[in-house]
Design an enzyme around this catalytic site. Sequence first.
Site, short mmCIF file in Angstrom:
data_model
loop_
_atom_site.label_atom_id
_atom_site.label_comp_id
_atom_site.label_asym_id
_atom_site.label_seq_id
_atom_site.Cartn_x
_atom_site.Cartn_y
_atom_site.Cartn_z
N LYS A 90 0.87 -1.18 0.00
CA LYS A 90 0.00 0.00 0.00
C LYS A 90 0.90 1.22 0.00
O LYS A 90 1.63 1.46 0.97
CB LYS A 90 -0.90 -0.01 1.24
N GLY A 115 -8.11 8.42 9.98
CA GLY A 115 -8.43 8.41 11.41
C GLY A 115 -9.44 9.44 11.84
O GLY A 115 -9.76 9.55 13.03
N ALA A 164 -9.56 4.96 4.40
CA ALA A 164 -9.35 6.09 5.32
C ALA A 164 -10.61 6.95 5.50
O ALA A 164 -11.32 7.24 4.55
CB ALA A 164 -8.20 6.99 4.88
#
Lengths: 255, 66
Positions: free
Chosen positions: A96, A157, A183
């Site tokens: 990734k 986050g 995300a």
Amino acid sequence: MLTIGNQTFQSRLLLGTGKYPNFDVQKEAVAVSDAEILTFAVRRMNIFEPSQPNFLEQLDLSKYTLLPNTAGASTAEEAVRTARLAKASGLCDMIKVEIIGDPRSLLPDPVETLRATEMLLEEGFIVLPYTSDDVVLAHRLEELGAHAIMPGASPIGSGQGILNPLNLQFIIEQSKVPVIIDAGIGSPKDAAYAMELGADGVLLNTAVSGAQDPVKMAEAMKLAIEAGRLGYEAGRIEKKDYGIASSPSEGLLTP
Amino acid sequence: MTIQLNGQAYDVPVHVSTIQQLLEHLNIDHRILVIEHNATILEKDAYDAPIRDRDQIEVIHFVGGG
């Protein structure tokens, strides 16, 4: 089924392994999620405290595909170094690409991400770039040969969910490789929405690891992703401005 | 002999002369890890590489991440 490179997966949930309250909760959350792809970061070992437990070493590695990330890299060259180190473990050939361009929002650097993707593809990696939701950039990454496109829903986050569904929809429509929303997912609603938009998968971490009950949230995310995918395949009704009765207008009891 | 081990100065014990011996001395030879020796990644069959004064050695592994 989700196909990335030459590997196929039953689960469309890719789960991050960071910041769980403890290993027992993490193991249970991973098991309940049914995720087959787990992400990891690549770091220096704390060699002076080697007895510290390591989650990966407690996993049945025959059950999972490892997706290491290049988090911590701020240039393509740093990302390539991290990817090579990860591959040298002999445990994975997927990577990734995660190159942060802005330390506050943690949004990815588009130029370095593009460069790293090109360099890693040349070295034979299965490359999954984490990218912003820029439609043209996603297209450029696919043109290079990226094996999947992973646009963010919102900052890493943040739990803000999907901020720009239109862009994600454009990316999904134009892409011939899998699109994995990566995300910013906060709740099962966000994950289901991503799948209803037609995403091939969802990658999330904090939404599960930071939940009050990570194990329960892992199951909720699994179900939300399955429900969203089924809904997408079923084809939803069109939206209308006014009400349309579901019950017949014939045979009414009142004149 | 002093090396840079994961970014810190480290005095190598006299009985340690290869990467493999260093890993055994640190009690991490059974761990899942990758070694970078002077900016070159070492394959597992190259752990008999000799350690020299001022070498830079990185011991890398996988940790939780998203």
